[in-house]
Design a protein around this motif. Structure first.
Motif, PDB file in Angstrom:
ATOM      1  N   LEU A 237      -5.164 -20.555 111.612  1.00  0.00           N
ATOM      2  CA  LEU A 237      -5.995 -21.532 112.102  1.00  0.00           C
ATOM      3  C   LEU A 237      -7.106 -21.697 111.103  1.00  0.00           C
ATOM      4  O   LEU A 237      -7.451 -22.712 110.921  1.00  0.00           O
ATOM      5  CB  LEU A 237      -6.643 -20.742 113.297  1.00  0.00           C
ATOM      6  N   PHE A 238      -7.517 -20.519 110.222  1.00  0.00           N
ATOM      7  CA  PHE A 238      -8.607 -20.931 109.098  1.00  0.00           C
ATOM      8  C   PHE A 238      -8.158 -21.819 108.290  1.00  0.00           C
ATOM      9  O   PHE A 238      -8.859 -22.636 107.928  1.00  0.00           O
ATOM     10  CB  PHE A 238      -8.729 -19.430 108.783  1.00  0.00           C
ATOM     11  N   PHE A 239      -6.945 -21.881 107.635  1.00  0.00           N
ATOM     12  CA  PHE A 239      -6.500 -22.871 106.791  1.00  0.00           C
ATOM     13  C   PHE A 239      -6.633 -24.119 107.550  1.00  0.00           C
ATOM     14  O   PHE A 239      -7.144 -25.069 106.660  1.00  0.00           O
ATOM     15  CB  PHE A 239      -4.886 -22.544 106.405  1.00  0.00           C
ATOM     16  N   PHE A 240      -6.089 -24.487 108.639  1.00  0.00           N
ATOM     17  CA  PHE A 240      -6.007 -25.530 109.405  1.00  0.00           C
ATOM     18  C   PHE A 240      -7.580 -26.045 109.406  1.00  0.00           C
ATOM     19  O   PHE A 240      -7.723 -27.289 109.205  1.00  0.00           O
ATOM     20  CB  PHE A 240      -5.420 -25.201 110.456  1.00  0.00           C
ATOM     21  N   VAL A 241      -8.496 -25.194 109.941  1.00  0.00           N
ATOM     22  CA  VAL A 241      -9.944 -25.550 110.149  1.00  0.00           C
ATOM     23  C   VAL A 241     -10.519 -26.261 109.016  1.00  0.00           C
ATOM     24  O   VAL A 241     -11.119 -27.089 108.975  1.00  0.00           O
ATOM     25  CB  VAL A 241     -10.613 -24.386 110.696  1.00  0.00           C
ATOM     26  N   CYS A 242     -10.217 -25.493 107.910  1.00  0.00           N
ATOM     27  CA  CYS A 242     -10.650 -25.860 106.643  1.00  0.00           C
ATOM     28  C   CYS A 242     -10.535 -27.312 106.130  1.00  0.00           C
ATOM     29  O   CYS A 242     -10.989 -28.161 105.826  1.00  0.00           O
ATOM     30  CB  CYS A 242     -10.342 -25.042 105.386  1.00  0.00           C
ATOM     31  N   ILE A 243      -9.094 -27.583 106.287  1.00  0.00           N
ATOM     32  CA  ILE A 243      -8.738 -28.981 106.172  1.00  0.00           C
ATOM     33  C   ILE A 243      -9.403 -29.971 107.148  1.00  0.00           C
ATOM     34  O   ILE A 243      -9.814 -31.094 106.663  1.00  0.00           O
ATOM     35  CB  ILE A 243      -7.115 -29.160 106.164  1.00  0.00           C
ATOM     36  N   ILE A 244      -9.337 -29.871 108.422  1.00  0.00           N
ATOM     37  CA  ILE A 244      -9.904 -30.802 109.377  1.00  0.00           C
ATOM     38  C   ILE A 244     -11.249 -30.885 109.162  1.00  0.00           C
ATOM     39  O   ILE A 244     -11.720 -31.915 109.162  1.00  0.00           O
ATOM     40  CB  ILE A 244      -9.519 -29.855 110.826  1.00  0.00           C
TER      41      ILE A 244
END
Lengths: 333, 286
Positions: A237-244
């Protein structure tokens, strides 16, 4: 944009010199961790930010890469360099195997398939105890001679991160990247103008798998001990949040997002306690307020503060000529 | 073997209930909310808290759980759905509901603790009841009850018909003067109450556990995708199939590969029959 090479040079110099001005080893470790995350996020950015496939399960690929490195370099004594390459190759293959069925699925289905993949990887690492050490975990060997100090490790990871950034930047600004953006914005239109939709999606997904594998190996080196608990869903989720949060369709935005989101909870203790709540809140705020991401806010600010060019295009009416033209017209009639 | 089947059926009933919850929300908003499983998680946790800590009698605690679920459903609509749908950008609802789900799960973890806690007995019964134990038949009964009640609601009541109209064509419904925004909020409230009820009924099976939400979101979705999106019968069948399959597989292979097997089922069904067993084929990209 004349001063862009200069800016890049300055940033690069600052990054290379980081071991001298970072202060303590912990901050250096943090910087190396950010770079390792970025290796994964850079590849994932092509999938999420450019082609718009919401993969929330890349942590599974990260785990595979990390375990592959730990098993090869640790248990079997393979040279770490080869082990890193093998991790990348294996995860590229896993990306292919995961992408082949699941990239055909529409939005939510794809997200759920990647989520399931991440859970499956955790399950298998727990089940295959004699290979992965089960819940106890595995210790990870360090890197060989020139890279065995914290500085050396940092420089190696930085170099790989820069390489990945360069690769993704190249993809993003050429025909391929445009094709991906077209797939993200409207798959039907992209198909109509001749973008090979499925192949484009699959290629970037395999590439992101490859970078995730390399990132996993580097991450394992930095962690020096890995258990299935290291690779919880929250990390994906963290990786995903970084991008968004950084912004879809940018490279600088997600990079800033990665740096801020990794460093902030480490520096501000109460945020670390809240952990995922903080990430969730940030994601919600960004989605509701600036869906294009923080990168877009910077762009708007730059646009706002950039000195406007003089309004030189105002056309003054040439009244004499107009009068003459009218006169002529009358006389002709 | 028989115990495995019954356990599987009970777990499957919980998945089916989650799938029904998905359906209710999907019918009016075309959104598959990631918070679906978390509603049931809240139902379970608050049920346990109401009964064990506050000492409320069971019926009032049940009502309380449903109210909590309904409130969370309304919150989902207010925070994560309304603005995003108004902007009509694809996929953004996935991000906003994911964010909300993460926040709720983390908040529940901080408040309730990260360990699974036991759920109190709802009906006085001896623990030696075996297969007749309430923890098995309560979820099954609730799932069937929910499906039947939903069908009756859709077919017999005016509001149910508004739901159906909206799920067929939201624009046409709006043109006919149906307050689509209010109907959507209502569907989220109903879905929330349903999820809370299911979480409460299955509490003894799952324990009151903060991380239940994500697993339930995933497995409920698998049940729904297998059964066919939008079909309540499909949700029941898909849930039961998923539960029984993973229970049987656990019996023969061992419990380590439960997730792998359920996802394998999903992949097979999606590759063979993309619309699901009872779904209607209506793919129109343009």
């Amino acid at each position: 944009m004349k001063n862009r090479p200069m800016a890049i040079l300055i940033v690069m110099a600052a990054l290379i010199a980081l071991p001298w001005w970072a202060g303590d080893l912990y901050k250096l470790h943090l910087a190396a961790l950010i770079c390792a995350y970025w290796v994964l996020i850079g590849g994932l950015n092509l999938v999420v930010g450019y082609s718009g496939q919401l993969s929330i399960g890349h942590v599974g690929l990260l785990a595979i890469g990390a375990y592959c490195f730990a098993i090869l370099a640790g248990t079997h004594g393979v040279h770490p360099g080869i082990a890193i390459a093998a991790s990348g190759a294996l995860c590229g293959l896993c990306g292919l195997l995961l992408g082949l069925p699941s990239l055909r699925l529409p939005g939510f289905y794809f997200a759920m398939a990647t989520l399931a993949f991440a859970l499956i990887v955790t399950e298998i690492t727990l089940a295959q105890g004699n290979l992965t050490g089960g819940g106890v975990g595995l210790s990870v060997p360090g890197l060989p001679a020139p890279f065995d100090t914290p500085r050396g490790t940092y420089w190696l990871i930085l170099a790989i991160a820069v390489l990945v950034t360069w690769l993704t930047w190249n993809v993003a600004r050429h025909t391929w990247g445009r094709g991906l953006v077209a797939v993200r914005d409207s798959a039907v239109t992209a198909q109509a103008v001749g973008v090979p939709v499925f192949r484009a999606k699959l290629t970037v997904f395999v590439f992101s798998g490859l970078t995730a594998g390399v990132a996993g190996a580097l991450f394992a080196v930095l962690q020096s001990y890995i258990t299935p608990d290291t690779f919880v869903f929250d990390l994906g989720l963290f990786f995903f949040v970084c991008i968004i949060i950084g912004g879809r369709g940018h490279i600088l935005g997600p990079a800033i997002g990665t740096i801020v989101l990794t460093a902030l909870p480490e520096m501000v203790a109460p945020l670390a306690k809240l952990g995922n709540f903080f990430y969730g809140l940030l994601l919600l705020a960004v989605v509701l307020l600036v869906p294009e991401g923080i990168g877009r806010v910077f762009e708007l600010l730059i646009e706002y503060f950039r000195p406007r060019r003089g309004e030189s295009h105002v056309v003054k009416p040439d009244l004499d000529r107009l009068a003459k033209a009218i006169e002529n017209g009358r006389s002709v009639r | 073997m028989f115990v495995a089947l019954v356990t599987g059926l009970a777990t499957g009933a919980l998945y089916a209930a989650a799938a029904l919850t998905y359906n209710v929300m999907f019918s009016t908003s075309k959104v598959l909310s990631v918070t679906t499983g978390h509603i049931s998680m809240l139902g379970g946790i608050f049920g346990a808290w109401f009964i064990s800590t506050l000492g409320w009698p069971v019926p009032i605690a049940l009502l309380g759980s449903m109210v909590v679920g309904a409130a969370f459903g309304l919150l989902t609509d207010l925070i994560a759905i309304r603005r995003v749908l108004a902007r009509s950008d694809e996929h953004l609802w996935l991000l906003s509901t994911l964010a909300l789900a993460t926040m709720v799960q983390q908040a529940a973890g901080l408040w309730w603790g990260t360990e699974p806690k036991p759920f109190p007995r709802l009906i006085p019964q001896d623990f030696s009841a075996g297969l007749g134990d309430q923890k098995y038949w309560l979820p099954i009964a609730i799932a069937i009850l929910l499906a039947v009640a939903l069908e009756a609601f859709y077919r017999r009541t005016l509001y149910g018909k508004l739901f159906v109209a909206m799920s067929e064509d939201a624009f046409a419904a709006r043109a006919r003067g149906i307050p689509t925004g209010r109907i959507r909020s209502m569907s989220y409230v109903i879905a929330g109450a349903m999820g809370g009820l299911a979480g409460f009924a299955a509490g003894q099976l799952t324990f009151a556990y903060f991380a239940l939400g994500l697993a339930l979101t995933l497995n409920g979705f698998i049940a729904l995708a297998v059964g066919g999106l939008g079909s309540n019968l499909g949700a029941l069948v898909g849930g039961a199939a998923l539960g029984i399959l993973s229970a049987v597989a656990t019996y023969f292979v061992g419990g380590e590969y439960q997730q792998t097997i359920s996802v394998g089922l999903l992949m097979i069904v999606l590759l063979l029959k993309p619309a699901g067993l009872f779904g209607s084929q209506s793919v129109r990209p343009i």
